[in-house]
Write an enzyme that holds these catalytic residues in place. Sequence first.
Site, PDB file in Angstrom:
ATOM      1  CD  GLU A 193      11.758  -5.871  11.108  1.00  0.00           C
ATOM      2  OE1 GLU A 193      12.689  -5.860  10.692  1.00  0.00           O
ATOM      3  OE2 GLU A 193      11.116  -4.472  11.377  1.00  0.00           O
ATOM      4  CB  CYS A 248      18.569 -10.724  10.256  1.00  0.00           C
ATOM      5  SG  CYS A 248      18.269  -9.828  11.740  1.00  0.00           S
TER       6      CYS A 248
HETATM    7  P1  NAD Z   1      12.136 -18.202   6.198  1.00  0.00           P
HETATM    8  O1  NAD Z   1      11.219 -17.028   4.495  1.00  0.00           O
HETATM    9  O2  NAD Z   1      12.132 -19.352   4.514  1.00  0.00           O
HETATM   10  O3  NAD Z   1      10.586 -18.761   6.404  1.00  0.00           O
HETATM   11  C1  NAD Z   1      10.305 -17.672   7.293  1.00  0.00           C
HETATM   12  C2  NAD Z   1       9.147 -17.954   7.861  1.00  0.00           C
HETATM   13  O4  NAD Z   1       8.353 -17.831   7.028  1.00  0.00           O
HETATM   14  C3  NAD Z   1       8.787 -19.673   8.218  1.00  0.00           C
HETATM   15  O5  NAD Z   1       7.665 -19.811   9.429  1.00  0.00           O
HETATM   16  C4  NAD Z   1       8.464 -19.856   7.035  1.00  0.00           C
HETATM   17  O6  NAD Z   1       7.390 -21.210   7.789  1.00  0.00           O
HETATM   18  C5  NAD Z   1       7.047 -19.361   6.682  1.00  0.00           C
HETATM   19  N1  NAD Z   1       6.424 -19.188   5.147  1.00  0.00           N
HETATM   20  C6  NAD Z   1       7.222 -19.635   4.766  1.00  0.00           C
HETATM   21  N2  NAD Z   1       6.104 -19.268   3.075  1.00  0.00           N
HETATM   22  C7  NAD Z   1       5.748 -18.638   3.317  1.00  0.00           C
HETATM   23  C8  NAD Z   1       4.779 -18.194   2.203  1.00  0.00           C
HETATM   24  N3  NAD Z   1       4.291 -18.421   1.773  1.00  0.00           N
HETATM   25  N4  NAD Z   1       3.616 -17.761   3.516  1.00  0.00           N
HETATM   26  C9  NAD Z   1       3.781 -17.406   4.848  1.00  0.00           C
HETATM   27  N5  NAD Z   1       4.810 -17.618   5.854  1.00  0.00           N
HETATM   28  C10 NAD Z   1       5.467 -18.531   5.007  1.00  0.00           C
HETATM   29  O7  NAD Z   1      13.860 -17.284   6.502  1.00  0.00           O
HETATM   30  P2  NAD Z   1      13.806 -18.587   7.897  1.00  0.00           P
HETATM   31  O8  NAD Z   1      14.891 -19.387   6.442  1.00  0.00           O
HETATM   32  O9  NAD Z   1      13.254 -18.917   8.377  1.00  0.00           O
HETATM   33  O10 NAD Z   1      14.826 -17.231   8.312  1.00  0.00           O
HETATM   34  C11 NAD Z   1      16.109 -16.833   7.702  1.00  0.00           C
HETATM   35  C12 NAD Z   1      16.110 -15.362   7.327  1.00  0.00           C
HETATM   36  O11 NAD Z   1      15.025 -14.510   8.448  1.00  0.00           O
HETATM   37  C13 NAD Z   1      17.001 -14.973   6.621  1.00  0.00           C
HETATM   38  O12 NAD Z   1      16.633 -14.136   5.633  1.00  0.00           O
HETATM   39  C14 NAD Z   1      17.194 -13.493   7.955  1.00  0.00           C
HETATM   40  O13 NAD Z   1      18.034 -12.355   7.203  1.00  0.00           O
HETATM   41  C15 NAD Z   1      15.990 -12.869   8.106  1.00  0.00           C
HETATM   42  N6  NAD Z   1      16.154 -13.049   9.377  1.00  0.00           N
HETATM   43  C16 NAD Z   1      15.627 -11.260   9.529  1.00  0.00           C
HETATM   44  C17 NAD Z   1      15.557 -10.511  10.425  1.00  0.00           C
HETATM   45  C18 NAD Z   1      15.440  -9.247  11.414  1.00  0.00           C
HETATM   46  O14 NAD Z   1      14.956  -9.027  12.306  1.00  0.00           O
HETATM   47  N7  NAD Z   1      15.335  -8.498   9.862  1.00  0.00           N
HETATM   48  C19 NAD Z   1      15.635 -11.768  11.946  1.00  0.00           C
HETATM   49  C20 NAD Z   1      15.886 -12.918  12.147  1.00  0.00           C
HETATM   50  C21 NAD Z   1      15.853 -13.698  10.512  1.00  0.00           C
END
Ligand code: NAD
Length: 501
Positions: free
Chosen positions: A244, A278
Amino acid sequence: MTTTEKAAEKESVLTSVDPATGATLATYPIADDVAVADAVAKARAATGVWADLGFDGRKKALLRWSSRLVAKSDEFCALIHAENGKPVDDAFLELMLALEHISWAAKHAKKTLSPQKVSSGPMMANFAARIEYRPLGVVGVIGPWNYPVYTPNGSIAYALAAGNTVVFKPSEFSTGIGNFVAETFSEANPELPEGVFVAINGFGATGAALVKSGVDKVAFTGSAATGRKIMASAAENLTPVLLECGGKDPVIVAADADVKAAADAVAWGATSNSGQTCAGVERVYVDKSVKEQFLTELTRILKDVKPGSEDGAAYGPMTMPSQIDIVKRHIEAALASGGKALLGGPESVKGPFIEPVVLVDVDENSAAVKEETFGPTVTVTTVENIDQAIELANNTTFGLASAVYSKNNGLEIARRLKVGATSVNSVLGFAAIPGLPFGGSADSGIGRIHGEPGLREFVRPHSIAVQRFAIPGMALMSYSRTQANMKMLRKMVPLLHGRNK
Ligand code: NAD
């Protein structure tokens, strides 16, 4: 990631801070590869007990969890406000939506995932056929910080309701909130083994270890960039993924729109939660005939909308410090491309708080239109007609959600948008209806949370064909098959399939 964030990732302890003040809220040990493996082993050991509870037993456990969250809602909303920055009322609304989903998943899992009989067809009439849905086992959930309860819950509650155990890695910016969610589940269900739903804490490295840990599925919510890394890593073990990711969601305001209602919804959809949504509004395509009225109304509303941390503030600070620079860069890119700031501008970026910014006439190739901004800004582009609005709305690498304002043609316009969800004459309406699946395509991800498809993400369909009786000479999957029967089949096939006009 900023240099400070990179340095923090090397520590063995994660410090949770209040994004409005920078004050330390708590510290948590970071789960290394061994701790992640231990958590997954605990979750694996609990799969039998949890699956054996059946749909009715799991429903009770999930609903007890809901009640526990309600009982502790004041404490929880205060924590969400402190760690994420959003106003307490917004925290409560987020909790309310998560509770709706827990309830829906708990109450609909049985109907959605009970065994189904299917027709065996004329050639296999001596068979009974059925599909049974098995839990996958252990689901690894990796969450973001912007809706730290609602968003990962779309995976957690649905995976649990389907009979899986869950290991949850909350975002490093919402660790306390993630732990609170898991702890309340255990408090509500003390008789269950600890591994049914456990949280592990850490940065990206902990999430990466969870992906490689041998879990049976990874359900990730976060940026497209991280989603790509997770999918590549999961590919090594062919671990399935649900991704997502982000969006650049458009709103179309047609000539026959209720313009005041559209402006009101866009104002909120673009700036609430500091624009860190998002499926928030990032782009507006407005028909030229209602453009002036729309912009006048939008700026009239937003000039009084102020961020802050105090009671009554419309929205809070930017939760993740590195996002502030991205928002500023996008505002500057919009202006450099020939766009104009009708409200605010680069000066609206004030430390952790960003005031609303309305940008018009921005080049469609600008980063402000192409990339996810994730801040309280919106671009408004004037279009000649609906066809142009739809073309521009679809001209993106994302495909998450959208909204349409039109009194007469909302549904027709919605059908032409390449997205996973559309609200007609509202914004984000789909997110509050638990039966509607949510998810996107392209850079917005793979798979669906919520609704029946959201439950089916977390099961393995098991097809079972039972031969009820043998038909002499008709053993098609056998060397005893006779030529006489082959002759009969050659006559039957044209009758069954050869007469279609
Ligand atoms: P992010 O991708 O920076 O981090 C998300 C999660 O992934 C965190 O828990 C982080 O620690 C983990 N992570 C980071 N690197 C990783 C790796 N290499 N392997 C595994 N896990 C890893 O995102 P964010 O800044 O926390 O969230 C914002 C983003 O989330 C925005 O792009 C937003 O649009 C999206 N989002 C999407 C939805 C949806 O339902 N489509 C909902 C909420 C947020």
